[in-house]
Write a protein that holds these residues in place. Sequence first.
Motif, short mmCIF file in Angstrom:
data_model
loop_
_atom_site.label_atom_id
_atom_site.label_comp_id
_atom_site.label_asym_id
_atom_site.label_seq_id
_atom_site.Cartn_x
_atom_site.Cartn_y
_atom_site.Cartn_z
N GLU A 1 -4.53 0.49 -5.24
CA GLU A 1 -4.94 -0.64 -4.94
C GLU A 1 -3.76 -1.40 -6.36
O GLU A 1 -3.39 -2.27 -6.38
N GLU A 2 -4.04 -0.96 -7.89
CA GLU A 2 -3.02 -0.96 -9.06
C GLU A 2 -1.75 -1.05 -8.42
O GLU A 2 -1.40 -1.78 -8.83
N PHE A 3 -1.05 0.59 -7.96
CA PHE A 3 0.14 0.77 -7.43
C PHE A 3 0.39 -0.67 -6.95
O PHE A 3 1.72 -1.54 -7.07
N GLU B 1 -3.49 0.38 2.24
CA GLU B 1 -3.27 -0.64 3.06
C GLU B 1 -2.01 -1.47 1.97
O GLU B 1 -1.74 -1.88 0.83
N GLY B 2 -1.56 -2.54 2.81
CA GLY B 2 -0.18 -2.94 2.55
C GLY B 2 0.87 -3.05 2.20
O GLY B 2 2.15 -3.01 1.98
#
Length: 224
Positions: A163-165, A207-208
């Motif tokens: 998520e942070e990446f 995700e993403g």
Amino acid sequence: MFLCPICAKELSKCESTLKCASNHSFDYSKSGYVNLLNPGKMNNAKAGDSKEMIRARTEFFESGAYSKIRDMLCTLVSSLKNNIVVDAGCGEGYYTYGLAKAMPDSYVIGFDMSKFGCEHASKVAKREGLFNLSYAVSNIFSMPLASEYADIVVSLFAPVASEEFYRILRNGGHLIVASAGIKHLDGLKMALYDDVYPNEEKFPIYEGLELLRVENLKYSTTIS
């Protein structure tokens, strides 16, 4: 380039100190790294790998055992748009240094929880005259960078803070993850343990992000 880990405001450099508009300040060490761990969240003295662990890993890398991994990484990153590269979990800076040396026109930032790792890495960079990289002590799950700041994030045998990446990557950016293969360090494990089990090999979906490429690197090496 850094944000304040306390209030998230932009940090400005004045001589050897970073300071934000709220007057929070962080001093650069003599070796050249800056500690941006939130002082209210963790005891900095106990965060990350110890001095002994950094020394042992440095000796291992200096044997050349992982040089082929670093070479492949540098070749891959060099083929992509890479103005800003973030090494998340850089340890003693072995891969970070290689990236900065291979791409003098890019800027590389190494983050790690260990101040001993960042200290060693900064000393190496200073000794080798590399000025296109910076090191900061930081939790990779909360890096002091603006959103969509980096072109590439590399995570090499380290926890993947997906998520942070995703937050710090620019649109069209790339995440490169290196993890242990099925028989990673089999020879070493057979010398140490009675029962040796293969590593679980998997290709996680973040995700993403879209999986574009998988590389398998296999080789044997002898360390005396």
